[in-house]
Design a protein around this motif. Structure first.
Motif, mmCIF file in Angstrom:
data_model
loop_
_atom_site.group_PDB
_atom_site.id
_atom_site.type_symbol
_atom_site.label_atom_id
_atom_site.label_comp_id
_atom_site.label_asym_id
_atom_site.label_seq_id
_atom_site.Cartn_x
_atom_site.Cartn_y
_atom_site.Cartn_z
ATOM 1 N N THR A 51 0.822 -1.202 0.000
ATOM 2 C CA THR A 51 0.000 0.000 0.000
ATOM 3 C C THR A 51 0.859 1.256 0.000
ATOM 4 O OG1 THR A 51 -0.133 -0.110 2.405
ATOM 5 C CG2 THR A 51 -1.936 -1.111 1.157
ATOM 6 N N ASN A 52 0.213 2.383 -0.216
ATOM 7 C CA ASN A 52 0.892 3.677 -0.285
ATOM 8 C C ASN A 52 1.778 3.910 0.929
ATOM 9 O OD1 ASN A 52 1.434 6.518 -0.718
ATOM 10 N ND2 ASN A 52 -0.215 6.895 0.746
ATOM 11 N N SER A 53 1.254 3.649 2.097
ATOM 12 C CA SER A 53 2.013 3.905 3.322
ATOM 13 C C SER A 53 3.020 2.816 3.628
ATOM 14 C CB SER A 53 1.045 4.028 4.507
ATOM 15 O OG SER A 53 0.430 2.779 4.751
ATOM 16 N N GLY A 54 2.882 1.697 2.952
ATOM 17 C CA GLY A 54 3.727 0.549 3.269
ATOM 18 C C GLY A 54 3.203 -0.250 4.436
ATOM 19 N N GLY A 55 2.044 0.144 4.944
ATOM 20 C CA GLY A 55 1.530 -0.511 6.130
ATOM 21 C C GLY A 55 0.926 -1.879 5.899
ATOM 22 N N SER A 56 0.548 -2.153 4.669
ATOM 23 C CA SER A 56 -0.032 -3.457 4.343
ATOM 24 C C SER A 56 0.657 -4.039 3.122
ATOM 25 C CB SER A 56 -1.532 -3.329 4.050
ATOM 26 O OG SER A 56 -2.239 -2.931 5.197
ATOM 27 N N THR A 57 0.857 -5.340 3.181
ATOM 28 C CA THR A 57 1.467 -6.039 2.048
ATOM 29 C C THR A 57 0.710 -7.328 1.778
ATOM 30 O OG1 THR A 57 3.044 -7.112 3.536
ATOM 31 C CG2 THR A 57 3.796 -5.131 2.398
ATOM 32 N N TRP A 58 0.762 -7.735 0.540
ATOM 33 C CA TRP A 58 0.170 -9.001 0.106
ATOM 34 C C TRP A 58 1.211 -9.757 -0.689
ATOM 35 C CZ3 TRP A 58 -0.166 -10.889 -4.814
ATOM 36 C CH2 TRP A 58 -0.940 -12.043 -4.987
ATOM 37 N N TYR A 59 1.248 -11.074 -0.518
ATOM 38 C CA TYR A 59 2.168 -11.919 -1.267
ATOM 39 C C TYR A 59 1.428 -13.133 -1.826
ATOM 40 C CZ TYR A 59 5.819 -9.248 1.072
ATOM 41 O OH TYR A 59 6.613 -8.228 1.533
ATOM 42 N N ALA A 60 1.853 -13.548 -2.991
ATOM 43 C CA ALA A 60 1.372 -14.814 -3.525
ATOM 44 C C ALA A 60 1.894 -15.946 -2.641
ATOM 45 C CB ALA A 60 1.870 -15.001 -4.958
ATOM 46 N N THR A 69 8.531 -7.080 -0.186
ATOM 47 C CA THR A 69 8.386 -5.840 -0.943
ATOM 48 C C THR A 69 8.456 -4.653 0.019
ATOM 49 O OG1 THR A 69 7.051 -4.662 -2.577
ATOM 50 C CG2 THR A 69 5.859 -5.813 -0.822
ATOM 51 N N SER A 70 9.016 -3.569 -0.465
ATOM 52 C CA SER A 70 9.121 -2.351 0.334
ATOM 53 C C SER A 70 9.091 -1.158 -0.614
ATOM 54 C CB SER A 70 10.404 -2.355 1.170
ATOM 55 O OG SER A 70 11.547 -2.420 0.325
ATOM 56 N N ARG A 71 9.055 0.027 -0.039
ATOM 57 C CA ARG A 71 9.046 1.220 -0.878
ATOM 58 C C ARG A 71 9.657 2.385 -0.132
ATOM 59 N NH1 ARG A 71 3.026 2.262 -2.380
ATOM 60 N NH2 ARG A 71 3.819 4.236 -3.204
ATOM 61 N N ASP A 72 10.174 3.331 -0.908
ATOM 62 C CA ASP A 72 10.709 4.568 -0.364
ATOM 63 C C ASP A 72 10.058 5.694 -1.161
ATOM 64 O OD1 ASP A 72 12.145 6.825 0.347
ATOM 65 O OD2 ASP A 72 14.053 5.773 0.425
ATOM 66 N N ASN A 73 9.000 6.256 -0.634
ATOM 67 C CA ASN A 73 8.248 7.273 -1.371
ATOM 68 C C ASN A 73 9.091 8.521 -1.638
ATOM 69 O OD1 ASN A 73 5.997 5.651 -1.539
ATOM 70 N ND2 ASN A 73 4.960 6.594 0.215
ATOM 71 N N ALA A 74 10.027 8.823 -0.767
ATOM 72 C CA ALA A 74 10.891 9.989 -0.987
ATOM 73 C C ALA A 74 11.752 9.815 -2.233
ATOM 74 C CB ALA A 74 11.764 10.233 0.233
ATOM 75 N N LYS A 75 12.040 8.568 -2.577
ATOM 76 C CA LYS A 75 12.857 8.268 -3.756
ATOM 77 C C LYS A 75 12.004 7.785 -4.934
ATOM 78 C CE LYS A 75 17.010 6.997 -1.141
ATOM 79 N NZ LYS A 75 18.017 5.920 -0.874
ATOM 80 N N ASN A 76 10.688 7.775 -4.750
ATOM 81 C CA ASN A 76 9.779 7.284 -5.799
ATOM 82 C C ASN A 76 10.198 5.896 -6.282
ATOM 83 O OD1 ASN A 76 8.193 9.652 -5.825
ATOM 84 N ND2 ASN A 76 9.705 10.664 -7.133
ATOM 85 N N THR A 77 10.549 5.048 -5.335
ATOM 86 C CA THR A 77 11.099 3.738 -5.664
ATOM 87 C C THR A 77 10.448 2.657 -4.817
ATOM 88 O OG1 THR A 77 13.222 4.749 -6.247
ATOM 89 C CG2 THR A 77 13.203 2.377 -5.836
ATOM 90 N N ASP A 103 -6.560 -7.167 0.551
ATOM 91 C CA ASP A 103 -5.891 -8.187 1.362
ATOM 92 C C ASP A 103 -6.066 -9.568 0.735
ATOM 93 O OD1 ASP A 103 -6.708 -6.616 4.515
ATOM 94 O OD2 ASP A 103 -4.831 -6.604 3.387
ATOM 95 N N LEU A 104 -7.078 -9.709 -0.115
ATOM 96 C CA LEU A 104 -7.363 -11.013 -0.706
ATOM 97 C C LEU A 104 -6.433 -11.338 -1.865
ATOM 98 C CD1 LEU A 104 -9.271 -13.466 -0.744
ATOM 99 C CD2 LEU A 104 -10.704 -12.190 -2.361
ATOM 100 N N ASP A 105 -6.272 -10.363 -2.777
ATOM 101 C CA ASP A 105 -5.465 -10.657 -3.959
ATOM 102 C C ASP A 105 -4.554 -9.523 -4.392
ATOM 103 O OD1 ASP A 105 -8.207 -10.259 -6.384
ATOM 104 O OD2 ASP A 105 -7.358 -8.919 -4.868
ATOM 105 N N GLY A 106 -4.243 -8.634 -3.490
ATOM 106 C CA GLY A 106 -3.244 -7.618 -3.786
ATOM 107 C C GLY A 106 -3.721 -6.542 -4.735
#
Length: 124
Positions: A51-60, A69-77, A103-106
């Motif tokens: 998610t945008n905040s990184g607070g939720s993740t889904w995996y196959a 998976t992770s993200r750095d919004n300051a780096k747009n990455t 949460d079901l299918d990402g």
């Protein structure tokens, strides 16, 4: 429109690791980011979503416990850390922005923009 560029793919042996990056030309804020993969002749499948905040993740199920998976919004990455790689992980990996998350299918049902992909080959 945001453009996405993946990098970090390559050829590795089973059990090794790779870290994929997805760099956006614009802001990734307010968007979920999904990682997908595709093998020639098969449908593209969702691998992960964050998610945008990184607070939720889904995996196959096939990558749970091995991929992160992770993200750095300051780096747009966004990133996909892949550990304990298996030959069946061989595919072209794509990142994508998504306007929503489940949460079901990402992110699969909400994709907006695709990257061009980066090839990951796992072989001994």
């Amino acid at each position: 429109q945001v453009q996405l560029v993946e990098s970090g793919g390559g050829s590795v042996q089973p059990g090794e690791s790779l870290r994929l990056s997805c760099v956006a030309s614009g802001f990734l804020n307010f968007r979920s980011i999904g990682w997908f993969r595709q093998v020639p002749g098969k449908e593209r499948e969702g691998v992960s979503c964050i998610t945008n905040s990184g607070g939720s993740t889904w995996y196959a199920d096939s990558v749970k416990g091995r991929f992160t998976t992770s993200r750095d919004n300051a780096k747009n990455t966004a990133y996909l850390e892949m550990n304990s790689l298996k030959p069946e992980d061989t595919a072209t990996y794509y990142c994508a922005t998504a306007w929503d998350y489940s949460d079901l299918d990402g992110c699969a049902r909400y994709v907006e923009v695709w990257g061009r992909g980066t090839l990951v080959t796992v072989s001994s």
